[in-house]
Design a protein around this motif. Structure first.
Motif, short mmCIF file in Angstrom:
data_model
loop_
_atom_site.label_atom_id
_atom_site.label_comp_id
_atom_site.label_asym_id
_atom_site.label_seq_id
_atom_site.Cartn_x
_atom_site.Cartn_y
_atom_site.Cartn_z
N UNK A 99 0.86 -1.18 0.00
CA UNK A 99 0.00 0.00 0.00
C UNK A 99 0.90 1.23 0.00
N UNK A 100 1.74 1.34 -1.01
CA UNK A 100 2.74 2.41 -1.06
C UNK A 100 2.14 3.68 -1.65
N UNK A 101 2.73 4.80 -1.29
CA UNK A 101 2.31 6.09 -1.81
C UNK A 101 3.53 6.96 -2.01
N UNK A 102 3.30 8.22 -2.33
CA UNK A 102 4.40 9.14 -2.50
C UNK A 102 5.17 9.27 -1.19
N UNK A 103 6.45 8.97 -1.24
CA UNK A 103 7.36 9.05 -0.09
C UNK A 103 7.12 7.95 0.94
N UNK A 104 6.30 6.96 0.62
CA UNK A 104 5.94 5.94 1.61
C UNK A 104 6.05 4.53 1.03
N UNK A 201 1.19 6.50 9.03
CA UNK A 201 2.52 5.89 8.95
C UNK A 201 3.41 6.61 7.94
N UNK A 202 2.99 7.83 7.55
CA UNK A 202 3.71 8.58 6.51
C UNK A 202 4.47 9.78 7.07
N UNK A 203 4.78 9.77 8.36
CA UNK A 203 5.53 10.87 8.95
C UNK A 203 7.01 10.73 8.60
N UNK A 204 7.66 11.82 8.13
CA UNK A 204 9.09 11.75 7.84
C UNK A 204 9.94 11.91 9.10
N UNK A 205 11.20 11.62 8.97
CA UNK A 205 12.15 11.67 10.08
C UNK A 205 12.10 13.01 10.83
N UNK A 206 12.18 14.11 10.09
CA UNK A 206 12.30 15.41 10.77
C UNK A 206 11.07 15.74 11.60
#
Length: 216
Positions: A99-104, A201-206
């Motif tokens: 279930x992938x998306x942009x950046x995920x 579940x799409x939160x980036x590191x920063x």
């Protein structure tokens, strides 16, 4: 074989976090795990605040858990290191798939009532971090991308494997004093047609480090 580190019980089954079966020592203090291997020092920070963050939006979820991994190569020894975040499905009628998306990069599990996602940053995000030497060595930037093959197909180059029942992170071969960051995020919610668990579940590191007040 994998060695268990932590787990998270959900309505759709228990999610297990594990490390490749190597000679390791695991120390736990509150929400942090410190792992020493022959060649690496690993800090894992467990947290469950994502549900609270999503409660402030229109995309509420039922529960969440995340693990932040910070890895340092401490000597010149060769050592293959990988981690898995997999669900032990214990309910009939669960359907699953990528279930992938942009950046995920994500794997999804659902039945008629609930949806669960396990996610991490995709190769584009990791490539950008490598370019900026943000917890990925710059020399790996060309190993994180979509590469067009001679036959016209696209080759997805990444350190993450989408496997049956979840995700596997293959830590790249670091040199002494290099460091590597990644995370696994898990969210479960009602299966109501929204994309709440995918967003969770799409939160980036920063953003994770800022919201959790974790210093670099």
């Amino acid at each position: 074989m994998m060695k268990p580190i932590d787990s998270f019980q959900t309505i759709l089954g228990r999610v297990f976090l594990s490390i490749s079966e190597i000679n390791i020592k695991i120390e736990k203090k509150e929400n942090r795990f410190l792992i020493h291997t022959k060649a690496h020092k690993i800090e894992i920070i467990a947290f469950q605040e994502i549900k609270d963050w999503m409660d402030l939006t229109d995309f509420k979820i039922l529960d969440s858990k995340g693990w932040i991994f910070r890895i340092w190569k401490i000597n010149h020894s060769n050592e293959k290191l990988d981690f898995k975040c997999l669900i032990d499905k214990n309910t009939e009628g669960i359907y699953s798939g990528p279930d992938c998306g942009q950046h995920l990069d994500s794997y999804c599990f659902e039945n008629d009532e609930f949806t669960l996602n396990i996610g991490t940053e995709d190769c584009e995000v990791m490539k950008n971090r490598a370019i900026n030497e943000d917890w990925i060595p710059k020399r790996f930037k060309d190993k994180l991308d979509y590469k067009k093959l001679d036959n016209g197909e696209l080759l997805y180059q990444t350190f993450t494997d989408i496997v049956d029942s979840g995700l596997k992170m293959n830590v790249p071969p670091l040199e002494k004093d290099e460091k590597f960051y990644f995370h696994f995020l898990v969210a479960i919610g009602k299966n109501n047609g929204k994309i709440s668990t995918e967003l969770a579940v799409d939160f980036p590191k920063e953003i994770l480090l800022k919201n959790l007040n974790i210093q670099e």
